[in-house]
Design a protein around this motif. Structure first.
Motif, mmCIF file in Angstrom:
data_model
loop_
_atom_site.group_PDB
_atom_site.id
_atom_site.type_symbol
_atom_site.label_atom_id
_atom_site.label_comp_id
_atom_site.label_asym_id
_atom_site.label_seq_id
_atom_site.Cartn_x
_atom_site.Cartn_y
_atom_site.Cartn_z
ATOM 1 N N ASN A 48 53.662 64.190 42.763
ATOM 2 C CA ASN A 48 54.599 63.644 43.737
ATOM 3 C C ASN A 48 55.289 62.379 43.212
ATOM 4 O OD1 ASN A 48 55.876 63.655 46.287
ATOM 5 N ND2 ASN A 48 54.406 62.167 47.072
ATOM 6 N N PHE A 49 55.802 62.458 41.987
ATOM 7 C CA PHE A 49 56.601 61.357 41.447
ATOM 8 C C PHE A 49 57.477 61.906 40.327
ATOM 9 C CE2 PHE A 49 53.132 61.616 38.524
ATOM 10 C CZ PHE A 49 53.539 61.047 37.331
ATOM 11 N N ASP B 183 53.461 53.954 39.471
ATOM 12 C CA ASP B 183 53.674 52.853 40.418
ATOM 13 C C ASP B 183 52.754 52.955 41.627
ATOM 14 O OD1 ASP B 183 55.648 51.623 38.885
ATOM 15 O OD2 ASP B 183 57.251 52.813 39.776
ATOM 16 N N ASN B 184 52.679 54.127 42.216
ATOM 17 C CA ASN B 184 51.876 54.318 43.423
ATOM 18 C C ASN B 184 50.971 55.525 43.207
ATOM 19 O OD1 ASN B 184 50.871 54.959 46.010
ATOM 20 N ND2 ASN B 184 52.608 53.961 46.994
ATOM 21 N N PHE B 185 49.781 55.274 42.711
ATOM 22 C CA PHE B 185 48.882 56.346 42.297
ATOM 23 C C PHE B 185 48.545 57.294 43.443
ATOM 24 C CE2 PHE B 185 44.415 57.800 41.818
ATOM 25 C CZ PHE B 185 44.608 58.667 40.760
ATOM 26 N N PHE B 186 48.209 56.765 44.609
ATOM 27 C CA PHE B 186 47.766 57.631 45.701
ATOM 28 C C PHE B 186 48.918 58.467 46.257
ATOM 29 C CE2 PHE B 186 44.539 54.196 45.783
ATOM 30 C CZ PHE B 186 43.443 54.988 45.456
ATOM 31 N N GLU B 187 50.085 57.890 46.356
ATOM 32 C CA GLU B 187 51.242 58.660 46.801
ATOM 33 C C GLU B 187 51.604 59.737 45.781
ATOM 34 O OE1 GLU B 187 55.961 57.995 48.049
ATOM 35 O OE2 GLU B 187 54.742 56.303 47.415
ATOM 36 N N GLY C 136 42.592 49.491 39.138
ATOM 37 C CA GLY C 136 43.453 49.148 37.998
ATOM 38 C C GLY C 136 44.633 50.094 37.853
ATOM 39 N N LYS C 137 45.324 49.958 36.727
ATOM 40 C CA LYS C 137 46.536 50.733 36.462
ATOM 41 C C LYS C 137 46.197 52.106 35.873
ATOM 42 C CE LYS C 137 49.059 46.461 35.415
ATOM 43 N NZ LYS C 137 49.767 45.682 34.349
ATOM 44 N N ILE C 138 46.997 53.098 36.270
ATOM 45 C CA ILE C 138 46.827 54.465 35.792
ATOM 46 C C ILE C 138 48.035 54.821 34.926
ATOM 47 C CG2 ILE C 138 46.369 56.851 36.421
ATOM 48 C CD1 ILE C 138 44.313 54.866 37.544
ATOM 49 N N ALA C 139 47.784 55.288 33.708
ATOM 50 C CA ALA C 139 48.866 55.665 32.789
ATOM 51 C C ALA C 139 48.940 57.184 32.690
ATOM 52 C CB ALA C 139 48.627 55.057 31.418
ATOM 53 N N PHE C 140 50.174 57.684 32.500
ATOM 54 C CA PHE C 140 50.404 59.129 32.487
ATOM 55 C C PHE C 140 51.279 59.507 31.304
ATOM 56 C CE2 PHE C 140 53.209 62.702 33.842
ATOM 57 C CZ PHE C 140 52.237 63.688 33.977
ATOM 58 N N ASN C 141 50.857 60.547 30.590
ATOM 59 C CA ASN C 141 51.645 61.113 29.501
ATOM 60 C C ASN C 141 52.164 62.481 29.946
ATOM 61 O OD1 ASN C 141 52.592 62.314 27.085
ATOM 62 N ND2 ASN C 141 51.191 61.080 25.852
ATOM 63 N N PRO C 142 53.491 62.667 30.053
ATOM 64 C CA PRO C 142 54.049 63.927 30.542
ATOM 65 C C PRO C 142 53.833 65.129 29.618
ATOM 66 C CG PRO C 142 55.653 62.134 30.704
ATOM 67 C CD PRO C 142 54.532 61.650 29.834
ATOM 68 N N ASP D 8 48.535 53.443 51.444
ATOM 69 C CA ASP D 8 48.724 54.537 50.489
ATOM 70 C C ASP D 8 47.453 55.369 50.363
ATOM 71 O OD1 ASP D 8 51.372 53.754 49.854
ATOM 72 O OD2 ASP D 8 50.582 52.185 48.547
ATOM 73 N N LEU D 9 46.310 54.710 50.334
ATOM 74 C CA LEU D 9 45.038 55.433 50.312
ATOM 75 C C LEU D 9 44.851 56.210 51.614
ATOM 76 C CD1 LEU D 9 42.306 56.115 49.026
ATOM 77 C CD2 LEU D 9 41.403 53.989 50.013
ATOM 78 N N LYS D 10 45.223 55.603 52.745
ATOM 79 C CA LYS D 10 45.125 56.284 54.044
ATOM 80 C C LYS D 10 45.942 57.576 54.039
ATOM 81 C CE LYS D 10 45.044 57.129 58.546
ATOM 82 N NZ LYS D 10 43.967 57.952 59.124
ATOM 83 N N SER D 11 47.164 57.513 53.521
ATOM 84 C CA SER D 11 48.020 58.694 53.445
ATOM 85 C C SER D 11 47.383 59.765 52.560
ATOM 86 C CB SER D 11 49.400 58.307 52.906
ATOM 87 O OG SER D 11 50.225 59.433 52.772
#
Length: 312
Positions: A133-134, A144-148, A194-200, A239-242
């Motif tokens: 979902n990003f 930016d928003n891990f849970f979303e 902490g921060k989560i990094a993503f490699n496409p 965001d966690l609630k969602s």
């Protein structure tokens, strides 16, 4: 000298898969790694298959059957690598998997969880991309928003990630009391810390298999326990609630399949309906027999190489 990665593989009765899985690890373009396999009380030929490989990179340890959380925790305690890369015994890596993880680690040293993109094998000959979902293109990025971002498919998967050993134990390791969703629970704690990094880059194939999960009451109660652990956290984290409301929605459906209507209704009462799309709200209102029909229809579509979800 310590290897860069320790590859952690829990093993329980995967004789049909483990050889192919291990070959995808041994054929990695980045070769600075060790492999620690924990035999969790296998009763098939899995252990013999591993032993026949006789590769110096592989360390096989044994335990009585205690579950995947204990197996992974024990393996990570024995690991010597700077980073842990986890892998399920029936999933497959492309030969650039570890190289792509290292690229992300090098670029985002301050992140605490590193994730590669992946595909999902839904049946023989039918593979779909993981959907998140990003928006992303081809470059590594911090989410930016891990849970979303994580509400469709999981961005981290138990076969797609790497993390520092010290951070893993700092946030509490795998929860041994969970018999399902141990990795989801761990990803939530990473997301909170902490921060989560993503490699496409797509580097992993997830062998999706979920037999009878909709009607397994023990697994459902365990999922409820997982969600309830974060009630205090979500009060101050919308965001966690969602994110957890999506989990409540899915679990309410599972409880209704199992005719456990009281627990389903309890979950529904705790959902902010603004966190659900129109299709999800409609599904939540359907009687049980309609849910059964919808599930059979979805299974039929998958057999015909068509996949629809509540997010489309």
């Amino acid at each position: 000298m310590s290897p860069f990665f320790s590859v952690i593989i829990p093993l329980y009765n995967k004789e049909k898969y483990i050889l192919k899985t291990l070959k995808t690890v041994l054929n990695q373009s980045f070769q600075d790694f060790e492999i620690i396999i924990v035999n969790d009380g296998s009763t098939d030929n899995s252990v013999d298959i591993v032993n026949n490989l006789a590769n110096d990179k592989i360390k096989l340890i044994h335990q009585e059957k205690q579950g995947v959380s204990v197996a992974r925790n024990n393996a990570i305690k024995l690991s010597k690598g700077n980073y842990i890369a986890t892998l399920d015994a029936d999933d497959l890596w492309r030969n650039n998997h570890l190289e792509a993880l290292k690229q992300t680690i090098t670029k985002y040293k301050d992140a605490i969880l590193f994730c590669n993109n992946y595909e999902i094998k839904r049946n023989d000959g039918f593979i779909t991309p993981a959907r998140f979902n990003f928006k992303y293109d081809t470059d590594c990025l911090l989410i930016d928003n891990f849970f979303e971002a994580n509400v469709i498919n999981y961005i981290p998967h138990s076969s797609s990630v790497a993390f520092k050993k010290e951070v893993f134990f700092k946030i509490g390791a795998y929860n041994n009391s969970l018999i399902t969703g141990q990795d989801i629970d761990l990803w939530i704690r990473f997301g909170l810390n902490g921060k989560i990094a993503f490699n496409p880059t797509v580097t992993m194939l997830y062998n999706f298999y979920d037999p009878n999960s909709l009607s397994n009451s023990n697994l459902n109660d365990n999922r409820l326990y997982l969600i309830n652990q974060y009630k205090e956290n979500e009060k101050n984290n919308p965001d966690l609630k969602s994110y957890l409301d999506i989990k409540r929605y899915a679990l309410a459906i599972r409880y209704r399949f199992n005719k456990d209507y009281d627990k389903a209704q309890m979950l529904i009462k705790n959902i902010d309906k603004n966190h659900l799309n129109i299709k999800q709200r409609l599904v939540l209102q359907c009687p049980r027999f309609i849910l059964i029909v919808l599930k059979r229809f979805q299974d039929l579509l998958i057999k015909n190489n068509i996949y629809l979800s509540a997010f489309k």
